[in-house]
Design an enzyme around this catalytic site. Sequence first.
Site, short mmCIF file in Angstrom:
data_model
loop_
_atom_site.label_atom_id
_atom_site.label_comp_id
_atom_site.label_asym_id
_atom_site.label_seq_id
_atom_site.Cartn_x
_atom_site.Cartn_y
_atom_site.Cartn_z
N GLU A 1 0.79 -1.23 0.00
CA GLU A 1 0.00 0.00 0.00
C GLU A 1 0.83 1.28 0.00
O GLU A 1 0.30 2.35 -0.22
CB GLU A 1 -1.00 -0.01 1.17
CG GLU A 1 -0.39 -0.06 2.57
CD GLU A 1 -0.22 -1.48 3.08
OE1 GLU A 1 -0.11 -2.41 2.26
OE2 GLU A 1 -0.17 -1.65 4.32
N ASN A 2 2.13 1.16 0.22
CA ASN A 2 2.95 2.37 0.10
C ASN A 2 3.23 2.74 -1.35
O ASN A 2 3.88 3.74 -1.62
CB ASN A 2 4.26 2.21 0.88
CG ASN A 2 5.09 1.06 0.40
OD1 ASN A 2 4.59 -0.01 0.10
ND2 ASN A 2 6.39 1.29 0.27
#
Lengths: 219, 253
Positions: A47-48
């Site tokens: 998700e980064n």
Amino acid sequence: MALDKNQIAKRIAKEVKDGYYVNLGIGIPTLVANFVRTDISVEFQSENGVLGMGPFPFEEEEDADIINAGKQTITTLPGASFFDSAFSFGMIRSKKVDLTILGAMEVSENGDIANWKIPGKMVKGMGGAMDLVASAENIIVAMMHVNKAGESKVLKSCTLPLTGVGCVKKIVTELAVMDVTPNGFKLLERAPGVTVEEIIKATEGKLIVEDEIPEMILD
Amino acid sequence: MGFIKAHFFIPLKSEKQTNDMIKRKVNSVQEALQGITDNMTIMLGGFGLCGIPENSIAELVKMNVANLTCISNNAGVDDFGLGLLLQKKQIKKMISSYVGENAEFERQMLSGELEVELTPQGTLAEKCRAAQHGIPAFFTPAGYGTEVAEGKETREFNGKMYVMEKAYKADFAIVKAWKGDEAGNLIFKGTARNFNSCMAGAAKITIAEVEELVPAGTLDPNQIHIPGIMVNRIFKGEKFEKRIEQRTVRQKA
């Protein structure tokens, strides 16, 4: 015999199907990547801001600008892409990510999950967990069936502050594989050598046991 | 005569037939950070230590501005990133999604010296993006039914419940990019794009520090991630340590 962490990951890996985009949480879920069949097409999302995550880099090849959500140095595979954090959660909210695997402290029989805060202890934050559980269609929880004190973590209702409501679809523990259904936890498989009675004893929430419960097949 | 601009009515002052690019370049971190004062709200890009504006953070420490509210996904580690501002007690309030790697943070939080607003990561990113895009609020399913939604408007859309979240309002946004040009255009590298891309243009004034600063016209316009209109001041960072938080490697077979 109850499963160890790698075996839990191995069992969950069987749920990863051809063509899936998958987000793996920190802990046991991260191990799942090691056991996914290599004859199918799968991309791991972090998700980064990366899709198409590969294994850890070789020594001396680490790049401070290429990490996963656990802040570990990673590599990318051919066809990978980078994007910003808003876009990353955009693809999660719009359900482009097919499967989310994450850990939990507690799950309740209606699919609520608690995994971010223990009152009285230092709270580090929810990170992306609340966004992931609120958005994903298909959420598998990897967790221990009971805590260190021997108390069930598979509950009638969660006692800890919630991360999300009514979202968990499947749970894999050291003892069992269960689906979360409108009627409660449905026992699907038991760990090799573990009896149904042991699972019932370790489960506080409503457990549905129908017919013969097969042993998990790990390999 | 060029094809694009015909000068039938306006007499030419020079041979030059196009306008100059608006210059966003400043010459130093000191110049870039001018105007940051006590009690301000500042957005800072980065995920963990990846892609943090380390030159600007070092300068904020020197400037000794205090009572800051910082919007940043994480809070650095004890001796790097926002941890440096925490050590000097310059931060009054942190707005983050995860703050786990910092002992001084923990101490200040538990003693009540530091106010902390924990926000789901996707919501945090979108609150920046909403500010960047001029949208006052939005609905997200994240946090519905949890303490994050307490006191917030909720609404049902297509049978699912959502929480209303508002765009951030910040005085400054400080972002870090890989390459930039004098017109303020930015290109990020790898996962260092993270919140930097969402925060550029999301505050009253945006400052970008870059590893490489080139003249306008050098970067391919097709490759620009953030157009210069979103960046008020751009400067070349003097030094980038780019510390790795979790060095994980595999052995060669």
